[in-house]
Design an enzyme around this catalytic site. Structure first.
Site, PDB file in Angstrom:
ATOM      1  N   GLY A  29       0.818  -1.213   0.000  1.00  0.00           N
ATOM      2  CA  GLY A  29       0.000   0.000   0.000  1.00  0.00           C
ATOM      3  C   GLY A  29       0.843   1.250   0.000  1.00  0.00           C
ATOM      4  O   GLY A  29       2.055   1.189  -0.222  1.00  0.00           O
ATOM      5  N   ASN A  30       0.198   2.378   0.207  1.00  0.00           N
ATOM      6  CA  ASN A  30       0.928   3.648   0.259  1.00  0.00           C
ATOM      7  C   ASN A  30       0.306   4.549   1.323  1.00  0.00           C
ATOM      8  O   ASN A  30      -0.709   4.202   1.917  1.00  0.00           O
ATOM      9  CB  ASN A  30       0.943   4.314  -1.125  1.00  0.00           C
ATOM     10  CG  ASN A  30      -0.445   4.658  -1.610  1.00  0.00           C
ATOM     11  OD1 ASN A  30      -1.107   5.538  -1.065  1.00  0.00           O
ATOM     12  ND2 ASN A  30      -0.910   3.948  -2.633  1.00  0.00           N
TER      13      ASN A  30
END
Ligand code: C5P
Length: 224
Positions: A29-30
């Protein structure tokens, strides 16, 4: 008060950050919080637009007056955005879309082993913004009428931004300088809005609502 200059227009905003599954419990993810995308949706509603907000993994409450579609992965975000874009006047891609996903998604949780861990191989995700840009070109140029991208750049911000604006076929590119504790997860942001065939607009550091209003200020004249 805000002008009602988006009244009668359909707007699609993507927000947040995608998660690409490794196995049933893990993902890549980020750090995108979704704050800028939500500010865009909220201000567009206030300016009279009919807003669809495609939210990837955002924990913020739904903005009043917007239709919210919640998604997880880049593939899901792509489906939702392309579907909503079909009868939209404006599409703003504010989401942080993962460039890569694990090539293989394990059906069962990967176990710790005694030996070396297995590598995670990556596959490329489609570039949704570029796809919207080329799809519009193929269809003769006016659906959506205004296409807006975001870009976080660490160096040569304007030169990299101009190249990206052209490459992705969008009308406006909102460029953030990252790396100075701005942007991700913070209420404030600063940006330059690059305009295809026009002069860039500098937006000084301020609340994300101010960036959002500056984006709509640049979008509205293109809808007339
Ligand atoms: O190329 P870069 O990731 O810097 O471009 C950022 C812009 O492109 C953002 O507007 C983002 O939402 C969009 N994007 C996309 N699909 C991807 C990667 C980025 O639509 N796979």
């Amino acid at each position: 008060g805000r002008p009602l200059d988006l009244a009668g227009h359909r707007v699609v905003v993507s927000a947040g950050g995608t998660r690409e599954a490794i196995d049933p419990v893990r993902y890549i993810g980020n750090r995108s919080s979704g704050l800028q995308g939500y500010a865009l949706a909220r201000t567009a509603v206030a300016r009279g637009a009919e807003v669809t907000l495609v939210a990837a993994n955002v924990t913020l409450p739904d903005p009043a007056g917007a239709a919210v579609v919640r998604v997880g992965s880049a593939a899901e975000l792509r489906e939702a955005v392309l579907a909503a874009a079909d009868d939209a006047d404006v599409v703003v891609m504010a989401a942080a879309v993962a460039d890569f996903r694990p090539a293989e998604r394990h059906d069962a949780k990967i176990k710790k082993t005694d030996g070396e861990p297995a590598p995670i191989h990556l596959a490329k995700n489609p570039d949704i913004l570029a796809e919207l840009g080329s799809r519009r070109k193929e269809r003769g140029g006016d659906s959506p009428r205004v296409l807006v991208g975001f870009a976080a750049e660490t160096h040569d911000v304007l030169a990299n931004g101009q190249a990206k604006l052209a490459r992705k076929g969008c009308d406006l590119l909102v460029v953030n300088e990252v790396g100075e504790s701005l942007a991700f997860g913070t209420p404030d942001n600063a940006a330059t809005i690059l305009v295809a065939g026009g002069e860039p607009v500098e937006v000084p550091r301020g609340p994300k609502d101010d960036i959002a209003d500056a984006v709509w200020d640049a979008v509205a004249p293109r809808l007339r």
